[in-house]
Structures are given as structure tokens and as C-alpha cells.
Design a protein around this motif. Structure first.
Motif, PDB file in Angstrom:
ATOM      1  N   MET A  68       0.839  -1.194   0.000  1.00 17.30           N
ATOM      2  CA  MET A  68       0.000   0.000   0.000  1.00 17.30           C
ATOM      3  C   MET A  68       0.877   1.247   0.000  1.00 17.30           C
ATOM      4  O   MET A  68       1.701   1.438   0.891  1.00 17.30           O
ATOM      5  CB  MET A  68      -0.920   0.010   1.217  1.00 17.30           C
ATOM      6  N   ARG A  69       0.727   2.076  -1.020  1.00 22.52           N
ATOM      7  CA  ARG A  69       1.472   3.334  -1.099  1.00 22.52           C
ATOM      8  C   ARG A  69       0.639   4.472  -0.520  1.00 22.52           C
ATOM      9  O   ARG A  69      -0.587   4.467  -0.588  1.00 22.52           O
ATOM     10  CB  ARG A  69       1.795   3.644  -2.565  1.00 22.52           C
ATOM     11  N   GLN A  70       1.351   5.449   0.037  1.00 20.95           N
ATOM     12  CA  GLN A  70       0.653   6.645   0.484  1.00 20.95           C
ATOM     13  C   GLN A  70       0.295   7.533  -0.701  1.00 20.95           C
ATOM     14  O   GLN A  70      -0.785   8.108  -0.747  1.00 20.95           O
ATOM     15  CB  GLN A  70       1.528   7.427   1.464  1.00 20.95           C
ATOM     16  N   VAL A  71       1.230   7.643  -1.651  1.00 16.74           N
ATOM     17  CA  VAL A  71       0.977   8.502  -2.811  1.00 16.74           C
ATOM     18  C   VAL A  71       1.744   7.968  -4.018  1.00 16.74           C
ATOM     19  O   VAL A  71       2.897   7.554  -3.916  1.00 16.74           O
ATOM     20  CB  VAL A  71       1.380   9.962  -2.538  1.00 16.74           C
ATOM     21  N   VAL A  72       1.064   7.978  -5.153  1.00 16.30           N
ATOM     22  CA  VAL A  72       1.668   7.634  -6.431  1.00 16.30           C
ATOM     23  C   VAL A  72       1.524   8.837  -7.350  1.00 16.30           C
ATOM     24  O   VAL A  72       0.452   9.449  -7.417  1.00 16.30           O
ATOM     25  CB  VAL A  72       1.011   6.387  -7.074  1.00 16.30           C
ATOM     26  N   VAL A  73       2.608   9.156  -8.054  1.00 16.70           N
ATOM     27  CA  VAL A  73       2.603  10.234  -9.043  1.00 16.70           C
ATOM     28  C   VAL A  73       2.732   9.609 -10.414  1.00 16.70           C
ATOM     29  O   VAL A  73       3.658   8.827 -10.653  1.00 16.70           O
ATOM     30  CB  VAL A  73       3.763  11.226  -8.804  1.00 16.70           C
ATOM     31  N   ILE A  74       1.821   9.942 -11.326  1.00 17.05           N
ATOM     32  CA  ILE A  74       1.903   9.434 -12.693  1.00 17.05           C
ATOM     33  C   ILE A  74       2.406  10.561 -13.585  1.00 17.05           C
ATOM     34  O   ILE A  74       1.725  11.570 -13.770  1.00 17.05           O
ATOM     35  CB  ILE A  74       0.540   8.934 -13.208  1.00 17.05           C
ATOM     36  N   GLY A  75       3.606  10.398 -14.130  1.00 24.87           N
ATOM     37  CA  GLY A  75       4.163  11.399 -15.030  1.00 24.87           C
ATOM     38  C   GLY A  75       5.370  12.110 -14.439  1.00 24.87           C
ATOM     39  O   GLY A  75       5.422  12.370 -13.234  1.00 24.87           O
ATOM     40  N   THR A  76       6.336  12.430 -15.309  1.00 27.55           N
ATOM     41  CA  THR A  76       7.588  13.018 -14.825  1.00 27.55           C
ATOM     42  C   THR A  76       8.009  14.249 -15.612  1.00 27.55           C
ATOM     43  O   THR A  76       9.191  14.438 -15.910  1.00 27.55           O
ATOM     44  CB  THR A  76       8.729  11.985 -14.868  1.00 27.55           C
ATOM     45  N   GLY A  77       7.055  15.098 -15.960  1.00 26.55           N
ATOM     46  CA  GLY A  77       7.402  16.405 -16.482  1.00 26.55           C
ATOM     47  C   GLY A  77       7.691  17.346 -15.322  1.00 26.55           C
ATOM     48  O   GLY A  77       7.856  16.909 -14.174  1.00 26.55           O
ATOM     49  N   PRO A  78       7.747  18.647 -15.567  1.00 23.34           N
ATOM     50  CA  PRO A  78       8.007  19.601 -14.487  1.00 23.34           C
ATOM     51  C   PRO A  78       7.001  19.489 -13.341  1.00 23.34           C
ATOM     52  O   PRO A  78       7.369  19.652 -12.177  1.00 23.34           O
ATOM     53  CB  PRO A  78       7.900  20.956 -15.184  1.00 23.34           C
ATOM     54  N   ALA A  79       5.744  19.205 -13.667  1.00 27.34           N
ATOM     55  CA  ALA A  79       4.716  19.092 -12.630  1.00 27.34           C
ATOM     56  C   ALA A  79       4.944  17.861 -11.759  1.00 27.34           C
ATOM     57  O   ALA A  79       4.990  17.949 -10.527  1.00 27.34           O
ATOM     58  CB  ALA A  79       3.331  19.041 -13.266  1.00 27.34           C
ATOM     59  N   GLY A  80       5.075  16.715 -12.383  1.00 24.08           N
ATOM     60  CA  GLY A  80       5.246  15.474 -11.625  1.00 24.08           C
ATOM     61  C   GLY A  80       6.525  15.454 -10.810  1.00 24.08           C
ATOM     62  O   GLY A  80       6.536  14.991  -9.662  1.00 24.08           O
ATOM     63  N   LEU A  81       7.610  15.965 -11.378  1.00 24.55           N
ATOM     64  CA  LEU A  81       8.885  15.959 -10.658  1.00 24.55           C
ATOM     65  C   LEU A  81       8.884  16.949  -9.498  1.00 24.55           C
ATOM     66  O   LEU A  81       9.440  16.671  -8.438  1.00 24.55           O
ATOM     67  CB  LEU A  81      10.029  16.269 -11.621  1.00 24.55           C
ATOM     68  N   THR A  82       8.254  18.108  -9.690  1.00 27.90           N
ATOM     69  CA  THR A  82       8.144  19.059  -8.578  1.00 27.90           C
ATOM     70  C   THR A  82       7.305  18.465  -7.458  1.00 27.90           C
ATOM     71  O   THR A  82       7.650  18.585  -6.269  1.00 27.90           O
ATOM     72  CB  THR A  82       7.535  20.389  -9.052  1.00 27.90           C
ATOM     73  N   ALA A  83       6.204  17.828  -7.812  1.00 29.41           N
ATOM     74  CA  ALA A  83       5.377  17.162  -6.805  1.00 29.41           C
ATOM     75  C   ALA A  83       6.195  16.114  -6.056  1.00 29.41           C
ATOM     76  O   ALA A  83       6.117  16.011  -4.822  1.00 29.41           O
ATOM     77  CB  ALA A  83       4.157  16.526  -7.462  1.00 29.41           C
ATOM     78  N   ALA A  84       6.998  15.355  -6.797  1.00 29.44           N
ATOM     79  CA  ALA A  84       7.810  14.305  -6.171  1.00 29.44           C
ATOM     80  C   ALA A  84       8.827  14.896  -5.199  1.00 29.44           C
ATOM     81  O   ALA A  84       9.070  14.337  -4.122  1.00 29.44           O
ATOM     82  CB  ALA A  84       8.525  13.498  -7.252  1.00 29.44           C
ATOM     83  N   ILE A  85       9.421  16.029  -5.556  1.00 28.62           N
ATOM     84  CA  ILE A  85      10.391  16.689  -4.666  1.00 28.62           C
ATOM     85  C   ILE A  85       9.722  17.076  -3.353  1.00 28.62           C
ATOM     86  O   ILE A  85      10.228  16.799  -2.261  1.00 28.62           O
ATOM     87  CB  ILE A  85      11.001  17.925  -5.356  1.00 28.62           C
TER      88      ILE A  85
ATOM     89  N   PRO B 149       7.161   9.076  -2.181  1.00 29.93           N
ATOM     90  CA  PRO B 149       6.286   8.869  -3.340  1.00 29.93           C
ATOM     91  C   PRO B 149       6.853   7.864  -4.336  1.00 29.93           C
ATOM     92  O   PRO B 149       8.083   7.771  -4.517  1.00 29.93           O
ATOM     93  CB  PRO B 149       6.214  10.259  -3.971  1.00 29.93           C
ATOM     94  N   LEU B 150       5.959   7.127  -4.966  1.00 29.59           N
ATOM     95  CA  LEU B 150       6.329   6.282  -6.099  1.00 29.59           C
ATOM     96  C   LEU B 150       5.949   7.040  -7.367  1.00 29.59           C
ATOM     97  O   LEU B 150       4.795   7.438  -7.533  1.00 29.59           O
ATOM     98  CB  LEU B 150       5.590   4.949  -6.049  1.00 29.59           C
ATOM     99  N   VAL B 151       6.914   7.238  -8.246  1.00 28.88           N
ATOM    100  CA  VAL B 151       6.695   8.012  -9.466  1.00 28.88           C
ATOM    101  C   VAL B 151       6.756   7.071 -10.653  1.00 28.88           C
ATOM    102  O   VAL B 151       7.767   6.393 -10.866  1.00 28.88           O
ATOM    103  CB  VAL B 151       7.741   9.134  -9.618  1.00 28.88           C
ATOM    104  N   ILE B 152       5.684   7.028 -11.438  1.00 28.35           N
ATOM    105  CA  ILE B 152       5.639   6.182 -12.635  1.00 28.35           C
ATOM    106  C   ILE B 152       6.007   7.037 -13.836  1.00 28.35           C
ATOM    107  O   ILE B 152       5.321   8.017 -14.149  1.00 28.35           O
ATOM    108  CB  ILE B 152       4.251   5.549 -12.808  1.00 28.35           C
TER     109      ILE B 152
END
Length: 314
Positions: free
Chosen positions: A1-18, A27-30
Motif C-alpha cells: 500500500m502506497r501513500q501517494v503515487v505520481v503518474i508522469g515526470t514532467g516539471p509538474a510530476g517531478l516538482t510534486a515528487a520533490i 512517493p512512487l513516481v511512474i
């Protein structure tokens, strides 16, 4: 069970991941099939704050990825084929084999280039038809090229292609361009750029395995003409990558995810959207990054409200 998954690694997804990683949410980033998003197809980025001399798009994305990894974000390569957002726990199917479960989801899947939808176009992708000037411009050194479109992207691609081509012709179906004044001025002042306005593309003409021309119809007279060219670059906009959601999230008529004004919240609690997948107005790297920050902060608060604490098990 993940707390948060991010789908996508453009500027938006990567900033969210940071931001999520710094909050100890791991976070798990796909990444998808195009890690880094559209900026990886861009050469020099001049308008991202903090880089007075500009920075190459792929370098900027790689730096953002490293920054997210530094704080504990985990990256996996894969394609999300299907999601189930009906319960309190969201389920994601990756590459039709692996199923992931997460308490929250951030969607930052961006948008993809639109095609003209005319005969000969799809068949000649890679044989003279392209949607990425920075990817394929080098192959047209000393040749004639057509760019189809009237917005900023079309002007930018045309100007870039003049570095390689002997001639770049801009074809647009209207008499007036949609591009900003500064981009129009740059294009019009470039001696290598020619214009065919008020012309509608109707067919990509090819011979063997190569493109030889673009058939257009002059809107005012109805007369058809074949414009000789060695390559056609399509720059007519983008469509949001939301088909995998299968209608489970509210979208507008164009398919962009609808968020509550001033937030990144979708109509499903615990699901957030950021970047170009929910923004068809600005579509800038900096606005995408800003919305990624918003999504991460809102996701963090949502998890706190449902009783999930920092550092809890994933």
C-alpha cells in the motif's frame, strides 16, 4: 500500500515528487514512455527562473529527477493502462501486469502532439513527417521543410529548423497567426522562413519511402496546390493524456482534467491533477512546476486529515 503515487515526470510530476519526498511521504513516481515530458524534446529553455543563460530541457528535467531521488522518491518505468478510483484505495494497473494500490494519486500525464488527420500523414511518420523539430531537425540539413501551425510552438519550431534547413515554410489554415507578437516578429524577421497562410493541408504527398510535398487548398479560391518539401513538421497543439482514466474523473470538452478553482483537487477526493493535463491555457514549464508544488502540498494535507502520518509504512 502506497501513500501517494505520481503518474508522469514532467516539471509538474517531478516538482510534486520533490515536495512529497521532502515531506517523508516516499512517493512512487511512474515515468511512462517519455520520462521528463515534453521538455526532454526541447533544446534551450530561456524562461525558467534561475538560469540567466538558459538551460537545456533534458538537463533541467534530469536535475529535477535527481533532486527528487535525493530526498527519497522512487521511480519506476511503466505505462498505466487502467485505474480504479471507485474505492477509498485507488488501484492502478501498470503494463497490464502489475497492480499498485495507493491512498492518494497525483496525475501529471501531460499532453501529446495532435496530428492533422489527413491522408499520407500517419504512414509517413519517420519518413519525413515529424512532431518534434529538436528530435529530427538534424536530418533535414540543407533541405526544404514545412511547419504546419500558427501558434507559439509552430513559430518556435520553424525558427529552430532554420538552423538546418535551406528553407522553412509555415502553413496555417487562417490568415492570422495565434502566436504571441514576439514569436511572430522573430519568425517574420527570419530570412529563411516563407509563408503560406489561409491554406488548409489536405494530403501528405510521398514517393517511395520519403515525403515529397504537402497538398494544400487555398481557402479563398479553392485551388489546390502541392508545396514541394522534404519534411513536414506538425505543430498544431496537443491533446491531454487522459484516456487511461476511462471517464472516472471529470474532464472538459477537450479532455483536460477539471480541478476546483485555485486548487489541484479533482472531483474525486484524494486524486489531484497538475501540469498540462489540467492546463490548456498557459502550458509553461514554470506554471506546471507551480501546480506540481500545489498538488504535493494538498496531497500532504489530505493524508494528514485522514490520519496518515509522516514516515508511515508504504
Amino acid at each position: 500500500m502506497r501513500q501517494v503515487v505520481v503518474i508522469g515526470t514532467g516539471p509538474a510530476g517531478l516538482t510534486a515528487a520533490i515536495y512529497l519526498a521532502r515531506a517523508n511521504l516516499r512517493p512512487l513516481v511512474i515515468e511512462g514512455n517519455e520520462p521528463g515530458g515534453q521538455l526532454t524534446l526541447t533544446t534551450e529553455v530561456e524562461n525558467f527562473p534561475g538560469f540567466p543563460d538558459g538551460i537545456m530541457g533534458p538537463e533541467l528535467m534530469e536535475n529535477m529527477r535527481k533532486q527528487a531521488e535525493k530526498f527519497g522518491a522512487e521511480f519506476v518505468r511503466g505505462w498505466v493502462n487502467k485505474v480504479d478510483l471507485s474505492g477509498n484505495v485507488f488501484k492502478l494497473q501498470v503494463d497490464r501486469t502489475e497492480e499498485l494500490e495507493t491512498k492518494t494519486l497525483i496525475i501529471s500525464t501531460g499532453a501529446s502532439a495532435k496530428m492533422l488527420g489527413i491522408p499520407g500523414e500517419i504512414e509517413n511518420v519517420g519518413r519525413g513527417v515529424s512532431t518534434c523539430a529538436t528530435c529530427d531537425g538534424f536530418f533535414f540539413r540543407g533541405k526544404k521543410i514545412i511547419v504546419v501551425g500558427g501558434g507559439d510552438s509552430a513559430m518556435e519550431e520553424a525558427i529552430f529548423l532554420t538552423k538546418f534547413a535551406s528553407e522553412v515554410r509555415i502553413v496555417h489554415r487562417r490568415n492570422e497567426l495565434r502566436a504571441s507578437k514576439i514569436m511572430q516578429e522573430r519568425a517574420r524577421n527570419n530570412p529563411k522562413i516563407r509563408w503560406s497562410l489561409d491554406c488548409t493541408p489536405v494530403e501528405v504527398v510521398s514517393e517511395g519511402n520519403r515525403v515529397t510535398g504537402l497538398k494544400v487548398q487555398h481557402n479563398e479560391t479553392g485551388i489546390a496546390e502541392i508545396l514541394e518539401t522534404d519534411g513536414i513538421f506538425v505543430a498544431i497543439g496537443h491533446k491531454p493524456n487522459t484516456s487511461f482514466l476511462n471517464g472516472q474523473i471529470e474532464t472538459d470538452d477537450l479532455g483536460y482534467i477539471v480541478v476546483k478553482p485555485g486548487t489541484t483537487e479533482t472531483n474525486i477526493p484524494g486524486v489531484f491533477a497538475c501540469g498540462d493535463v489540467q492546463d490548456h491555457k498557459f502550458r509553461q514549464a514554470i506554471t506546471a512546476a507551480g501546480s506540481g508544488c500545489m498538488a504535493a502540498l494538498e496531497c500532504e494535507r489530505y493524508l494528514e486529515n485522514i490520519g496518515v502520518h509522516e514516515g508511515s509504512a508504504v
